[in-house]
Design an enzyme around this catalytic site. Structure first.
Site, PDB file in Angstrom:
ATOM      1  N   GLN A 194      -2.592   3.335   9.843  1.00 39.87           N
ATOM      2  CA  GLN A 194      -1.083   3.312   9.299  1.00 39.87           C
ATOM      3  C   GLN A 194      -0.082   4.236   9.780  1.00 39.87           C
ATOM      4  O   GLN A 194       1.067   3.986   9.747  1.00 39.87           O
ATOM      5  CB  GLN A 194      -1.185   3.769   7.558  1.00 39.87           C
ATOM      6  CG  GLN A 194      -2.055   2.862   6.755  1.00 39.87           C
ATOM      7  CD  GLN A 194      -3.502   3.340   6.427  1.00 39.87           C
ATOM      8  OE1 GLN A 194      -4.082   3.599   7.517  1.00 39.87           O
ATOM      9  NE2 GLN A 194      -3.797   2.998   5.430  1.00 39.87           N
TER      10      GLN A 194
ATOM     11  N   ASN B  54      -5.556  12.698  -0.219  1.00 41.36           N
ATOM     12  CA  ASN B  54      -4.768  12.107   0.639  1.00 41.36           C
ATOM     13  C   ASN B  54      -5.484  11.193   1.566  1.00 41.36           C
ATOM     14  O   ASN B  54      -6.932  11.270   1.699  1.00 41.36           O
ATOM     15  CB  ASN B  54      -3.730  12.969   1.232  1.00 41.36           C
ATOM     16  CG  ASN B  54      -2.506  12.127   1.916  1.00 41.36           C
ATOM     17  OD1 ASN B  54      -1.918  11.331   1.536  1.00 41.36           O
ATOM     18  ND2 ASN B  54      -2.275  12.459   3.311  1.00 41.36           N
ATOM     19  N   LYS B  55      -5.115  10.558   2.454  1.00 42.22           N
ATOM     20  CA  LYS B  55      -5.597   9.524   3.528  1.00 42.22           C
ATOM     21  C   LYS B  55      -6.809  10.499   4.113  1.00 42.22           C
ATOM     22  O   LYS B  55      -6.588  11.454   4.470  1.00 42.22           O
ATOM     23  CB  LYS B  55      -4.751   8.984   4.482  1.00 42.22           C
ATOM     24  CG  LYS B  55      -5.255   8.092   5.317  1.00 42.22           C
ATOM     25  CD  LYS B  55      -6.091   6.997   4.662  1.00 42.22           C
ATOM     26  CE  LYS B  55      -5.241   6.010   3.878  1.00 42.22           C
ATOM     27  NZ  LYS B  55      -6.451   5.350   3.035  1.00 42.22           N
TER      28      LYS B  55
ATOM     29  N   ASP C  91      -2.042  10.768  -2.624  1.00 45.67           N
ATOM     30  CA  ASP C  91      -2.234   9.932  -3.586  1.00 45.67           C
ATOM     31  C   ASP C  91      -2.598  10.212  -4.880  1.00 45.67           C
ATOM     32  O   ASP C  91      -2.385   9.567  -5.843  1.00 45.67           O
ATOM     33  CB  ASP C  91      -3.517   9.114  -2.851  1.00 45.67           C
ATOM     34  CG  ASP C  91      -3.012   8.382  -1.683  1.00 45.67           C
ATOM     35  OD1 ASP C  91      -2.487   7.657  -1.620  1.00 45.67           O
ATOM     36  OD2 ASP C  91      -3.166   9.084  -0.600  1.00 45.67           O
TER      37      ASP C  91
ATOM     38  N   ARG D 136       0.839  -1.151  -0.083  1.00 45.81           N
ATOM     39  CA  ARG D 136      -0.004  -0.097   0.140  1.00 45.81           C
ATOM     40  C   ARG D 136       0.757   1.206   0.058  1.00 45.81           C
ATOM     41  O   ARG D 136       2.118   1.022   0.068  1.00 45.81           O
ATOM     42  CB  ARG D 136      -0.904   0.049   1.102  1.00 45.81           C
ATOM     43  CG  ARG D 136      -0.322  -0.325   2.419  1.00 45.81           C
ATOM     44  CD  ARG D 136      -0.261   0.520   3.727  1.00 45.81           C
ATOM     45  NE  ARG D 136      -0.289   1.933   3.332  1.00 45.81           N
ATOM     46  CZ  ARG D 136       0.785   2.812   3.496  1.00 45.81           C
ATOM     47  NH1 ARG D 136       2.047   2.147   3.777  1.00 45.81           N
ATOM     48  NH2 ARG D 136       0.808   3.877   3.326  1.00 45.81           N
ATOM     49  N   GLY D 137       0.083   2.251  -0.221  1.00 43.99           N
ATOM     50  CA  GLY D 137       0.886   3.653  -0.347  1.00 43.99           C
ATOM     51  C   GLY D 137       1.138   3.978  -1.632  1.00 43.99           C
ATOM     52  O   GLY D 137       1.727   2.968  -2.450  1.00 43.99           O
ATOM     53  N   ALA D 138       1.013   5.136  -2.176  1.00 44.94           N
ATOM     54  CA  ALA D 138       0.942   5.660  -3.651  1.00 44.94           C
ATOM     55  C   ALA D 138       2.176   5.001  -4.313  1.00 44.94           C
ATOM     56  O   ALA D 138       1.971   4.355  -5.231  1.00 44.94           O
ATOM     57  CB  ALA D 138       1.023   7.160  -3.789  1.00 44.94           C
TER      58      ALA D 138
ATOM     59  N   ARG E 247      -7.304  -0.631  -7.349  1.00 49.17           N
ATOM     60  CA  ARG E 247      -7.460   0.541  -6.131  1.00 49.17           C
ATOM     61  C   ARG E 247      -7.730   1.916  -7.214  1.00 49.17           C
ATOM     62  O   ARG E 247      -6.750   1.946  -8.137  1.00 49.17           O
ATOM     63  CB  ARG E 247      -6.239   0.614  -5.246  1.00 49.17           C
ATOM     64  CG  ARG E 247      -6.079  -0.602  -4.358  1.00 49.17           C
ATOM     65  CD  ARG E 247      -5.462  -0.102  -3.041  1.00 49.17           C
ATOM     66  NE  ARG E 247      -6.278   0.701  -2.250  1.00 49.17           N
ATOM     67  CZ  ARG E 247      -5.541   1.412  -1.074  1.00 49.17           C
ATOM     68  NH1 ARG E 247      -4.111   1.114  -0.964  1.00 49.17           N
ATOM     69  NH2 ARG E 247      -6.174   2.366  -0.295  1.00 49.17           N
TER      70      ARG E 247
HETATM   71  O1  MRU Z   1      -4.768   3.502   1.841  1.00 53.61           O
HETATM   72  P1  MRU Z   1      -3.155   3.703   1.584  1.00 53.61           P
HETATM   73  O2  MRU Z   1      -2.581   3.046   3.063  1.00 53.61           O
HETATM   74  O3  MRU Z   1      -2.720   2.834   0.405  1.00 53.61           O
HETATM   75  O4  MRU Z   1      -3.144   5.080   1.499  1.00 53.61           O
HETATM   76  C1  MRU Z   1      -2.263   5.688   0.909  1.00 53.61           C
HETATM   77  C2  MRU Z   1      -1.342   6.470   1.517  1.00 53.61           C
HETATM   78  O5  MRU Z   1      -0.381   5.930   2.056  1.00 53.61           O
HETATM   79  C3  MRU Z   1      -1.664   7.763   2.258  1.00 53.61           C
HETATM   80  O6  MRU Z   1      -2.797   8.339   1.753  1.00 53.61           O
HETATM   81  C4  MRU Z   1      -0.305   8.750   2.110  1.00 53.61           C
HETATM   82  O7  MRU Z   1      -0.636   9.780   2.978  1.00 53.61           O
HETATM   83  C5  MRU Z   1      -0.047   9.115   0.918  1.00 53.61           C
HETATM   84  S1  MRU Z   1       1.415   8.881   0.568  1.00 53.61           S
HETATM   85  C6  MRU Z   1       1.676   7.340  -0.251  1.00 53.61           C
END
Ligand code: MRU
Length: 346
Positions: free
Chosen positions: A190, A241-242, A231, A51-53, A91
């Site tokens: 996270q 973003n999250k 993201d 996970r993570g962009a 995703r």
């Molecule tokens: O849902 P995730 O854990 O894949 O979320 C993405 C992220 O990691 C966050 O939004 C993060 O702050 C963005 S940078 C990768």
């Protein structure tokens, strides 16, 4: 980055297989997992083992390369096109996934070896961009600063180094005394699980705070700066973003706390005019209703933490309008979130 003295990337390609750090087991167990096929790699993205962009982008590129390796000689292009659709359906929000799939798909149409080369180049570029982001972001960090971050935009969320945490790592390496507040980041936590684990590994002083504590700490003057990841960034600087990021940005504006986004240019979607057009993933209500963790005797358990039978709503991201963002730290420099300035990056 180093774990138990060994250097790791979050995801890499070896032969026909993709290897990755299984993030759902962290911080309790550190395990490397293998995805033998492109559909195994898709499963890893869907279940958030990766996970993570940036990390999603890298594994999506590798998955596309795996599809090229798996495709039969007759019907090669049809197989590749179908695989692309499957990977893109894993995703919806992280731009890097679509960026990588698009580039590797074009190369796969030329040859298998070009696809592999391109997927590797994208992963290497992600690590290099993160390092550059660290350099630029570090110029904003002064000795004695307290920085808040949300979710995990550390090295686990990318191929290496991370974005929001990359400047923090560099500042710490240079001997600046810094302190980090890591937002817990419900529902998947996270921040509490991954960011805190990363910071602990790096020996950076930090504390986990509940998601609803940030505004209060800012009102007390205890936060000097906030840095988060992204993201997807729209052409006008609106940033997905999250979930929970928007609230922090509004609070930061109210209390005069500089609010920075750290992201490579591969996260920008210049065809997306503004934040209203960014697709927002909605995830299962189970993530809100249940929590999992380790019991005192070491068992991994999942328990219900909400009123039995009540439903839950689980949007995974929110969009912070550009007006709340002080600057975007990219591998090409720190830019203001305006359409005109962003256009010049491309
Ligand atoms: O849902 P995730 O854990 O894949 O979320 C993405 C992220 O990691 C966050 O939004 C993060 O702050 C963005 S940078 C990768």
């Amino acid at each position: 980055m180093k774990v138990n003295g060994n250097n790791y990337r979050t995801v890499w390609l070896e032969g026909n297989s993709v290897f990755f750090i299984e993030q759902n087991l962290l911080p309790f167990r550190f395990r490397i997992q293998e995805a033998k096929s492109f559909s195994d790699s898709c499963h890893a993205i869907r279940t958030m083992m990766v996970r993570g962009a940036g990390a999603i982008g890298a594994i999506a590129g590798f998955a596309m390369a795996q599809a090229a390796m798996e495709a039969p000689v007759s019907g090669y292009a049809t197989f590749i096109d179908q695989a692309r659709r499957v990977i893109e359906s894993t995703r919806p929000t992280a731009r890097n996934l679509f960026y990588a799939v698009d580039k590797v798909h074009s190369c796969a149409m030329v040859s298998r070896s070009k696809a592999i080369e391109e997927a590797q180049r994208i992963a290497d570029q992600d690590a290099a961009d993160s390092l550059e982001i660290g350099e630029y972001g570090n110029s904003l960090i002064h000795d004695g600063m307290t920085i808040e971050t949300h979710c995990n935009a550390g090295w686990l969320a990318f191929v290496d180094y991370g974005t929001a945490l990359s400047p923090i790592y560099l500042a710490h390496q240079q001997g600046k005394k810094i302190f980090v507040y890591a937002d817990e980041t419900r529902p998947r936590s996270q921040g509490a699980r991954l960011t805190a684990w990363e910071l602990k590994q790096a020996g950076i002083p930090h504390t986990i705070i509940p998601d609803n504590a940030g505004a209060w700490l800012m009102s007390l003057g205890k936060i000097d700066m906030m840095i988060v990841g992204a993201d997807r960034i729209a052409a006008n600087g609106d940033t997905a973003n999250k979930i929970g990021t928007l609230e922090k940005a509004i609070a930061a504006r109210e209390y005069g706390v500089p609010f920075y986004i750290a992201a490579p240019t591969s996260t920008f979607d210049i065809d997306c005019l503004d934040g209203q057009h960014i697709p927002i993933e909605e995830r299962s209500e189970e993530e809100v209703l249940y929590q999992d963790g380790i019991t005192n005797d070491g068992r991994h358990e999942k328990i219900l933490v909400c009123s039995p039978g009540s439903p839950a709503f689980n949007p995974a991201f929110d969009v912070t309008p550009a007006k709340f963002i002080t600057g975007i730290i990219t591998e090409k420099g720190i830019v203001k979130p305006s359409a005109e300035i962003i256009r010049r990056l491309f």
